[in-house]
Design a protein around this motif. Structure first.
Motif, PDB file in Angstrom:
ATOM      1  N   LEU A   1      57.103  23.729  -5.110  1.00  0.00           N
ATOM      2  CA  LEU A   1      57.172  22.564  -4.231  1.00  0.00           C
ATOM      3  C   LEU A   1      57.314  21.329  -5.111  1.00  0.00           C
ATOM      4  O   LEU A   1      56.341  20.839  -5.680  1.00  0.00           O
ATOM      5  N   ILE A   2      58.536  20.848  -5.226  1.00  0.00           N
ATOM      6  CA  ILE A   2      58.850  19.805  -6.202  1.00  0.00           C
ATOM      7  C   ILE A   2      58.863  18.441  -5.521  1.00  0.00           C
ATOM      8  O   ILE A   2      59.746  18.139  -4.717  1.00  0.00           O
ATOM      9  N   GLY A   3      57.872  17.644  -5.852  1.00  0.00           N
ATOM     10  CA  GLY A   3      57.786  16.300  -5.305  1.00  0.00           C
ATOM     11  C   GLY A   3      56.966  16.239  -4.026  1.00  0.00           C
ATOM     12  O   GLY A   3      56.677  17.244  -3.372  1.00  0.00           O
ATOM     13  N   GLN A   4      56.593  15.026  -3.648  1.00  0.00           N
ATOM     14  CA  GLN A   4      55.634  14.819  -2.568  1.00  0.00           C
ATOM     15  C   GLN A   4      56.169  15.219  -1.197  1.00  0.00           C
ATOM     16  O   GLN A   4      55.403  15.654  -0.327  1.00  0.00           O
ATOM     17  N   TYR A   5      57.470  15.104  -0.958  1.00  0.00           N
ATOM     18  CA  TYR A   5      57.992  15.382   0.377  1.00  0.00           C
ATOM     19  C   TYR A   5      57.878  16.868   0.707  1.00  0.00           C
ATOM     20  O   TYR A   5      57.445  17.248   1.804  1.00  0.00           O
TER      21      TYR A   5
ATOM     22  N   ALA B   1      47.344  19.677 -10.238  1.00  0.00           N
ATOM     23  CA  ALA B   1      46.240  20.090 -11.106  1.00  0.00           C
ATOM     24  C   ALA B   1      45.467  21.283 -10.555  1.00  0.00           C
ATOM     25  O   ALA B   1      44.754  21.961 -11.301  1.00  0.00           O
ATOM     26  N   ASN B   2      45.650  21.583  -9.279  1.00  0.00           N
ATOM     27  CA  ASN B   2      44.974  22.713  -8.650  1.00  0.00           C
ATOM     28  C   ASN B   2      45.773  24.014  -8.809  1.00  0.00           C
ATOM     29  O   ASN B   2      45.544  24.982  -8.090  1.00  0.00           O
ATOM     30  N   TRP B   3      46.654  24.073  -9.794  1.00  0.00           N
ATOM     31  CA  TRP B   3      47.599  25.182  -9.906  1.00  0.00           C
ATOM     32  C   TRP B   3      46.919  26.524 -10.133  1.00  0.00           C
ATOM     33  O   TRP B   3      47.407  27.553  -9.660  1.00  0.00           O
ATOM     34  N   ARG B   4      45.804  26.546 -10.839  1.00  0.00           N
ATOM     35  CA  ARG B   4      45.146  27.833 -11.103  1.00  0.00           C
ATOM     36  C   ARG B   4      44.672  28.486  -9.811  1.00  0.00           C
ATOM     37  O   ARG B   4      44.827  29.695  -9.608  1.00  0.00           O
ATOM     38  N   ALA B   5      44.090  27.706  -8.928  1.00  0.00           N
ATOM     39  CA  ALA B   5      43.652  28.246  -7.643  1.00  0.00           C
ATOM     40  C   ALA B   5      44.840  28.692  -6.811  1.00  0.00           C
ATOM     41  O   ALA B   5      44.798  29.736  -6.152  1.00  0.00           O
ATOM     42  N   ALA B   6      45.922  27.928  -6.850  1.00  0.00           N
ATOM     43  CA  ALA B   6      47.114  28.305  -6.086  1.00  0.00           C
ATOM     44  C   ALA B   6      47.700  29.618  -6.571  1.00  0.00           C
ATOM     45  O   ALA B   6      48.252  30.397  -5.785  1.00  0.00           O
ATOM     46  N   MET B   7      47.585  29.886  -7.858  1.00  0.00           N
ATOM     47  CA  MET B   7      48.134  31.112  -8.433  1.00  0.00           C
ATOM     48  C   MET B   7      47.447  32.358  -7.885  1.00  0.00           C
ATOM     49  O   MET B   7      48.092  33.379  -7.637  1.00  0.00           O
TER      50      MET B   7
ATOM     51  N   PRO C   1      54.242  33.582   0.017  1.00  0.00           N
ATOM     52  CA  PRO C   1      54.331  33.614  -1.442  1.00  0.00           C
ATOM     53  C   PRO C   1      53.377  32.608  -2.067  1.00  0.00           C
ATOM     54  O   PRO C   1      52.766  31.795  -1.365  1.00  0.00           O
ATOM     55  N   ILE C   2      53.240  32.667  -3.368  1.00  0.00           N
ATOM     56  CA  ILE C   2      52.491  31.643  -4.092  1.00  0.00           C
ATOM     57  C   ILE C   2      53.228  30.316  -3.960  1.00  0.00           C
ATOM     58  O   ILE C   2      54.436  30.231  -4.184  1.00  0.00           O
ATOM     59  N   LEU C   3      52.513  29.272  -3.573  1.00  0.00           N
ATOM     60  CA  LEU C   3      53.082  27.935  -3.406  1.00  0.00           C
ATOM     61  C   LEU C   3      52.534  27.037  -4.511  1.00  0.00           C
ATOM     62  O   LEU C   3      51.334  26.757  -4.546  1.00  0.00           O
ATOM     63  N   LEU C   4      53.410  26.588  -5.398  1.00  0.00           N
ATOM     64  CA  LEU C   4      52.986  25.785  -6.544  1.00  0.00           C
ATOM     65  C   LEU C   4      53.543  24.364  -6.455  1.00  0.00           C
ATOM     66  O   LEU C   4      54.744  24.155  -6.598  1.00  0.00           O
ATOM     67  N   PRO C   5      52.696  23.375  -6.218  1.00  0.00           N
ATOM     68  CA  PRO C   5      53.158  21.992  -6.289  1.00  0.00           C
ATOM     69  C   PRO C   5      53.530  21.627  -7.725  1.00  0.00           C
ATOM     70  O   PRO C   5      52.866  22.034  -8.685  1.00  0.00           O
ATOM     71  N   MET C   6      54.601  20.853  -7.865  1.00  0.00           N
ATOM     72  CA  MET C   6      55.070  20.396  -9.170  1.00  0.00           C
ATOM     73  C   MET C   6      55.570  18.965  -9.060  1.00  0.00           C
ATOM     74  O   MET C   6      56.037  18.550  -7.998  1.00  0.00           O
TER      75      MET C   6
ATOM     76  N   VAL D   1      52.535  29.466 -18.112  1.00  0.00           N
ATOM     77  CA  VAL D   1      52.178  30.394 -17.037  1.00  0.00           C
ATOM     78  C   VAL D   1      53.288  30.445 -15.999  1.00  0.00           C
ATOM     79  O   VAL D   1      53.643  31.511 -15.484  1.00  0.00           O
ATOM     80  N   LEU D   2      53.848  29.282 -15.683  1.00  0.00           N
ATOM     81  CA  LEU D   2      54.979  29.239 -14.751  1.00  0.00           C
ATOM     82  C   LEU D   2      56.122  30.102 -15.249  1.00  0.00           C
ATOM     83  O   LEU D   2      56.712  30.886 -14.484  1.00  0.00           O
TER      84      LEU D   2
END
Length: 217
Positions: free
Chosen positions: A128-132, A151-157, A165-170, A194-195
């Motif tokens: 998920l790239i960007g705020q929108y 910063a919450n990426w570890r929990a999202a993983m 699917p796994i949803l990763l904000p970036m 990790v990504l």
């Protein structure tokens, strides 16, 4: 007619005067395993007709650990922005062009639910790239800053939502976020390796291996 055909032929926002020119730019291969949900194509991508065909794409591919051939030709990456067409410039700055306008919300309202119903079940990993894109797909985290969401990426993983699917904000890979990257070195030092491992794993999956990502990485 497939939904990709329908999107390619859509001229709604141009006819409504919301954008300067309708030219949908996206990538929707039938066996995609990785979703890249971004904002809207920039002018270079608009002119070329290829998503992330610009310096932002160079940085994004370096984060993913893939080259142009894998990105565009492997059939593993679905690139589905919140708005499919270049929204135009906002007119700020000395040049009179300024930055890109935000993605036109009418596009997502018109297409996104239907497209996601078709696409999400086959994906292992969504970026998920960007705020929108983050606000649309993670409405429960709208109250957080983009930095807090990333910063919450570890929990999202390790705790994807049921049936998804796994949803990763970036952050967006735009040069405008270079200062953010310098202030948050953990992103490239800790998150990116990790990504890249996740991306390699998802690219190796065949269509019948849905959602078998190794959560121990």
């Amino acid at each position: 007619m497939t939904i990709a055909d329908e999107i390619s032929q859509c001229r709604f926002c141009e006819h409504a005067g919301l954008i300067p020119e309708a030219k949908p730019v996206f990538q929707l291969p039938p066996a995609a395993r990785i979703g890249i949900f971004s904002q809207a194509p920039g002018n270079k991508a608009h002119l070329k007709g290829l998503p992330f065909y610009d310096p932002s794409g160079v940085r994004l591919r370096s984060w993913l650990g893939v080259d142009e051939e894998a990105f565009y030709e492997s059939g593993k990456f679905a690139i589905v922005p919140m708005a499919f067409c270049f929204p135009g410039y906002d007119g700020s700055g000395k040049t009179g062009k300024g930055g890109d306008k935000p993605p036109v919300p009418e596009c997502a309202e018109r297409w996104r639910d239907r497209l996601m119903a078709q696409l999400m079940p086959q994906l292992d990993l969504v970026l998920l790239i960007g705020q929108y894109a983050q606000r649309w797909h993670l409405p429960e985290l709208r109250h957080l800053s983009m930095t807090a969401r990333v910063a919450n990426w570890r929990a999202a993983m390790v705790t994807p939502r049921a049936g998804e699917p796994i949803l990763l904000p970036m952050p967006h890979p735009s040069w405008r976020n270079t200062a953010w990257l310098k202030k948050n070195p953990w992103f490239e030092d800790e998150f990116v390796p990790v990504l890249q491992a996740r991306v390699r794993q998802a690219m190796q999956h065949s269509p019948h291996q849905a959602r078998q990502l190794d959560t121990t990485i």
